[in-house]
Design a protein around this motif. Structure first.
Motif, PDB file in Angstrom:
ATOM      1  N   VAL A  37       0.757  -1.234   0.000  1.00  0.00           N
ATOM      2  CA  VAL A  37       0.000   0.000   0.000  1.00  0.00           C
ATOM      3  C   VAL A  37       0.793   1.294   0.000  1.00  0.00           C
ATOM      4  O   VAL A  37       0.183   2.351  -0.024  1.00  0.00           O
ATOM      5  N   ALA A  38       2.115   1.277   0.010  1.00  0.00           N
ATOM      6  CA  ALA A  38       2.875   2.527  -0.031  1.00  0.00           C
ATOM      7  C   ALA A  38       2.700   3.164  -1.397  1.00  0.00           C
ATOM      8  O   ALA A  38       3.063   2.601  -2.407  1.00  0.00           O
ATOM      9  N   PHE A  39       2.119   4.331  -1.435  1.00  0.00           N
ATOM     10  CA  PHE A  39       1.743   4.980  -2.691  1.00  0.00           C
ATOM     11  C   PHE A  39       2.932   5.217  -3.602  1.00  0.00           C
ATOM     12  O   PHE A  39       2.862   5.052  -4.803  1.00  0.00           O
ATOM     13  N   LEU A  40       4.069   5.601  -3.023  1.00  0.00           N
ATOM     14  CA  LEU A  40       5.199   5.993  -3.839  1.00  0.00           C
ATOM     15  C   LEU A  40       6.153   4.863  -4.168  1.00  0.00           C
ATOM     16  O   LEU A  40       7.086   5.057  -4.940  1.00  0.00           O
ATOM     17  N   GLY A  41       5.963   3.708  -3.579  1.00  0.00           N
ATOM     18  CA  GLY A  41       6.925   2.651  -3.823  1.00  0.00           C
ATOM     19  C   GLY A  41       8.266   3.011  -3.236  1.00  0.00           C
ATOM     20  O   GLY A  41       9.323   2.795  -3.845  1.00  0.00           O
ATOM     21  N   GLY A  42       8.266   3.577  -2.040  1.00  0.00           N
ATOM     22  CA  GLY A  42       9.502   4.017  -1.396  1.00  0.00           C
ATOM     23  C   GLY A  42      10.412   2.873  -1.043  1.00  0.00           C
ATOM     24  O   GLY A  42      10.072   1.697  -1.216  1.00  0.00           O
ATOM     25  N   VAL A 121       6.750   6.559   4.055  1.00  0.00           N
ATOM     26  CA  VAL A 121       6.075   5.623   3.159  1.00  0.00           C
ATOM     27  C   VAL A 121       5.135   6.340   2.203  1.00  0.00           C
ATOM     28  O   VAL A 121       4.664   5.746   1.233  1.00  0.00           O
ATOM     29  N   GLY A 122       4.840   7.597   2.467  1.00  0.00           N
ATOM     30  CA  GLY A 122       3.866   8.297   1.651  1.00  0.00           C
ATOM     31  C   GLY A 122       2.456   7.901   2.033  1.00  0.00           C
ATOM     32  O   GLY A 122       2.240   7.070   2.917  1.00  0.00           O
ATOM     33  N   PRO A 123       1.461   8.481   1.394  1.00  0.00           N
ATOM     34  CA  PRO A 123       0.070   8.096   1.654  1.00  0.00           C
ATOM     35  C   PRO A 123      -0.115   6.605   1.392  1.00  0.00           C
ATOM     36  O   PRO A 123       0.455   6.056   0.456  1.00  0.00           O
ATOM     37  N   PHE A 124      -0.903   5.935   2.227  1.00  0.00           N
ATOM     38  CA  PHE A 124      -1.112   4.503   2.027  1.00  0.00           C
ATOM     39  C   PHE A 124      -2.498   4.088   2.509  1.00  0.00           C
ATOM     40  O   PHE A 124      -3.154   4.795   3.269  1.00  0.00           O
ATOM     41  N   TYR A 133      -4.299   6.579   4.982  1.00  0.00           N
ATOM     42  CA  TYR A 133      -3.494   7.398   5.885  1.00  0.00           C
ATOM     43  C   TYR A 133      -2.688   8.420   5.087  1.00  0.00           C
ATOM     44  O   TYR A 133      -1.993   8.058   4.133  1.00  0.00           O
ATOM     45  N   ILE A 134      -2.773   9.688   5.506  1.00  0.00           N
ATOM     46  CA  ILE A 134      -2.059  10.746   4.796  1.00  0.00           C
ATOM     47  C   ILE A 134      -1.449  11.732   5.787  1.00  0.00           C
ATOM     48  O   ILE A 134      -2.155  12.269   6.654  1.00  0.00           O
TER      49      ILE A 134
END
Length: 281
Positions: A37-42, A121-124, A133-134
């Motif tokens: 679920v990490a939006f950015l693929g960190g 992790v960025g928004p997820f 979560y943001i």
């Protein structure tokens, strides 16, 4: 995007300033954050370091947000309300009931049913608690680090995470998760790309309906496409590493993310978003 003075969602949980104690280990919840679920693929190493922390503190001090942050909090709440209206209608057309998710606003770190995560992790989205979560500071990162300015760029971020919620309600995540232990890392990464591109498609479906309701302004679509491109795996890897490793992609290339968002924007329905059976992503 036309949003001021419009209805805000009641499904917002404000945890700003409260923090989240870092927990030892992370178990399946931590794995879900890293893999799903990490939006950015960190960098997973950063996330795992956070999940493996040995303690932490929470703050009971009153949180004082800037006027700009309060306006942004109101904005994402309005966007969430729009997604609720759109997906309730779309699900009803398919003979299904839409269960609304909760948006959690936090600062620094946060606890979820998927473990404890930091803003890195960025928004997820966490499928275990139906919550997205943001940390609102991501809006500044979107403008500066990712060079994707504009309120509709942030709206795309919210809609993408809601897209994961839609996938969860449709049973897509339930099908994908068990395959982690059955596939090689490279093969599972390919599956992750299809999962993320479908969430981009679903965010495009929302944008299609938002336009139909008269909420989009000139340039909004371009802002969303710029944001989708900015968070492509190839763009992020080139900027952070100086080279690109396609085998490690987990979210899709910039071109793919733009394409699937725009496809959803044009279609406006669930039917054309089957990324898992698509021969050409």
């Amino acid at each position: 995007m036309e949003w001021k003075g419009r209805k805000a969602s009641r499904n917002v949980e404000d945890r700003r300033g409260k923090g989240g104690a870092m927990v030892a280990g992370g178990g399946i919840g931590g794995i879900l954050i890293v893999l799903l679920v990490a939006f950015l693929g960190g960098d997973p190493g950063v996330i795992l370091d956070q999940l493996g922390g040995s303690g932490g503190t929470t703050s009971n001090q009153p949180y004082e947000a800037t006027q700009e942050e309060e306006e942004l909090a109101e904005f994402v709440s309005v966007v969430l309300a729009d997604t609720e209206e759109v997906w309730t209608e779309v699900f009803a057309e398919e003979g299904m009931e839409y269960v609304e998710p909760t948006l959690v606003l936090y600062t620094g770190s946060v606890e979820s049913a998927c473990g404890t995560a930091g803003a890195a992790v960025g928004p997820f989205y966490c499928p275990g608690d139906y919550k997205l979560y943001i940390d609102l500071s991501f809006y500044n990162e979107l403008q500066t680090q990712f060079q994707a300015p504009g309120d509709f760029a942030m709206a795309y971020v919210v809609a993408h995470e809601v897209g994961h919620h839609v996938q969860n309600l449709l049973g897509v995540m339930e099908e994908v998760q068990p395959l982690r232990n059955q596939l090689s890392e490279e093969e599972y990464n390919k599956l992750q790309v299809r999962l993320e591109l479908q969430a981009d498609y679903l965010s495009g479906v929302w944008a299609h309906h938002a336009q139909g309701m008269g909420y989009l302004e000139e340039g909004d679509l371009e802002e969303a496409l710029t944001a989708a491109s900015a968070v492509g795996d190839d763009t992020i890897q080139q900027r952070s590493r100086g080279y690109v490793v396609p085998e490690s992609f987990t979210h899709g290339s910039s071109e793919q993310r733009k394409r699937w968002f725009y496809k959803g924007f044009q279609a406006g329905n669930l039917k054309e978003g089957d990324t898992f059976n698509a021969t050409d992503l």
